[in-house]
Scaffold this motif. Sequence first.
Motif, PDB file in Angstrom:
ATOM      1  N   VAL B  36      33.820  35.939  37.544  1.00 32.70           N
ATOM      2  CA  VAL B  36      32.595  35.137  37.598  1.00 32.70           C
ATOM      3  C   VAL B  36      31.388  36.004  37.956  1.00 32.70           C
ATOM      4  N   ILE B  76      33.862  26.885  42.619  1.00 37.96           N
ATOM      5  CA  ILE B  76      34.136  27.156  41.220  1.00 37.96           C
ATOM      6  C   ILE B  76      35.123  26.099  40.730  1.00 37.96           C
ATOM      7  N   ASN B  77      34.720  25.315  39.760  1.00 37.75           N
ATOM      8  CA  ASN B  77      35.552  24.202  39.283  1.00 37.75           C
ATOM      9  C   ASN B  77      36.124  23.406  40.448  1.00 37.75           C
ATOM     10  N   LEU B  91      40.229  30.454  34.179  1.00 39.09           N
ATOM     11  CA  LEU B  91      39.453  29.267  34.513  1.00 39.09           C
ATOM     12  C   LEU B  91      39.307  28.326  33.325  1.00 39.09           C
ATOM     13  N   GLN B  93      37.248  25.827  31.024  1.00 42.96           N
ATOM     14  CA  GLN B  93      35.824  25.793  30.657  1.00 42.96           C
ATOM     15  C   GLN B  93      35.385  24.358  30.336  1.00 42.96           C
ATOM     16  N   ILE B  95      32.965  26.349  32.937  1.00 40.75           N
ATOM     17  CA  ILE B  95      33.151  26.770  34.318  1.00 40.75           C
ATOM     18  C   ILE B  95      31.979  26.234  35.138  1.00 40.75           C
TER      19      ILE B  95
END
Lengths: 246, 251
Positions: B36, B76-77, B91, B93, B95
């Motif tokens: 990220v 994050i999420n 991850l 999407q 994100i």
Amino acid sequence: MADAAVDPNALGERYHFLIRRLHSLSGIVPVGVFLCVHMSVNASVLAGPARFQFAVDQIHKLANLGILKPVEVLFIFLPIAFHAYVGAWIWLTGKPEIMRYPHLDNIRYAVQRWTGIIAIVFILAHLWHVHWIIPGGTEFDAHAAAESAVNAMASLWVGPVYALGVLCAVFHFANGIWTFLITWGVTIGPGSQRRSGWVCGIIGVVLALMGLAALAKFKSMDVSALQHPPVTATGKVEPGAQTTGH
Amino acid sequence: MAEKKVIHFKIKRQNGPTGAPYWEEFKMDYAPNHNVVSALMYLREHPVNVDGKKIEPVVWDSNCMEEVCGACSMIINDVPRQACAALIDDLEQPIVLEPLTKFPLIRDLMVDRQKMFDALLKIKAWVPMDGSWDIHRHAPLIAAGEQSVRYLFSRCMTCGCCMEACPQFHQDSAFIGPAPLGQVKMHNSHPTGKYANEDRLHAIMGDGGLTDCGNAQNCVKVCPKDIPLTDAIAQLGRQTTMQWLRDMFVK
Ligand code: SF4
Ligand code: SF4
Ligand code: FES
């Protein structure tokens, strides 16, 4: 032993610690113990109304000594009021996010708060319903325990309201034992907390079954079949009728 | 992923501590092995949002790029974690990036974790080496088992994830939070760290101290370093009980 680095307002700070620990303790002794006694006495009706009357008589020996009311106020009502007051304040300090962190422990944390609120509302309703301390309802007659209870439980709203109240109080107590053990540093590691979780779970299930079974029994019992004298709508024994030995 | 490979971000932004938050989306060409932070660096060089509009680059904090400094924590999420250790390939999407919510916001994804460092000062998160006299001549012995327990706690990078997840820690609560409590436990178990045990325990026995923990145990589940925070909290429950008794009966 005193240290110059101790906070200047340490006294006030220790007061905070004391209040929080008393809150934790009061949930077990005396409030939790009282809950267990209350559930046991209720459940004794499963062995028949005479057995229930016997259990109630044991408690009302205190009344014969003239100390029932002070005992109730000092060891039941005041501790519950204290526990509820501090609990409400604790409730306001937390911001549960169970959607973002849907772990069992976090859900338990949130449920502990909700059950506490429902339980205290239920307790107030229950006192209004059958106890002298909040006037207005039907006072429980200890000398005709089963009839009085059955009459009080007859209304339709009683079933769901009492079932919910009992379940919330029992959950709050069982989960409270679990957190009590952590708070006081008895169960430290995840293994001991898992084991104490099982024990508290079993205590909760047993108390819940006792409470619900007693409620079902009170709702289904046929009072007219009892040899005790008939009871009026206010729960008072009809004048002239004499009950078991009192 | 059949369509042209992109990395799709949805970022919660805010221009300053007092501005209103807004969402902005970004799409960049996929490249392997991005995390990220490296993706945010790319966006900083190409500050264009999904509508093709040139914007002011997204602000965030990072430093070590290897999950040891704790600076790059963000949500994050929906999970509070380190952006440098969040691999794009792992991850889902789009994100979604949000700043931590429990610390004062500086800008976009950057927050001020000062509260945690203040707490470390308050609890004396250090081992006294010497005073007006020499405290120890030889390195004190610590049993191997105790060493490995202490090692777990020593990995805390004050990233704030545990604080973020804690329902009792937020911007208007006095609660000191789980990370500093873990440090109290660690420093109290050190042979010379013990010299300040009483100060550390008193520091967490007041308003906002240990008793404000509600045992939700979120902290231990989100800690990226697997620090047994709830063990520390219960252990300190025991230590503060004993300290309280000492205060009552010995003093
Ligand atoms: S205890 Fe874990 S989650 Fe909390 S600040 Fe330290 S490393 Fe981060
Ligand atoms: S266990 Fe205590 S410190 Fe950890 S998240 Fe829950 S309330 Fe916060
Ligand atoms: S940059 Fe240091 S932890 Fe991510």
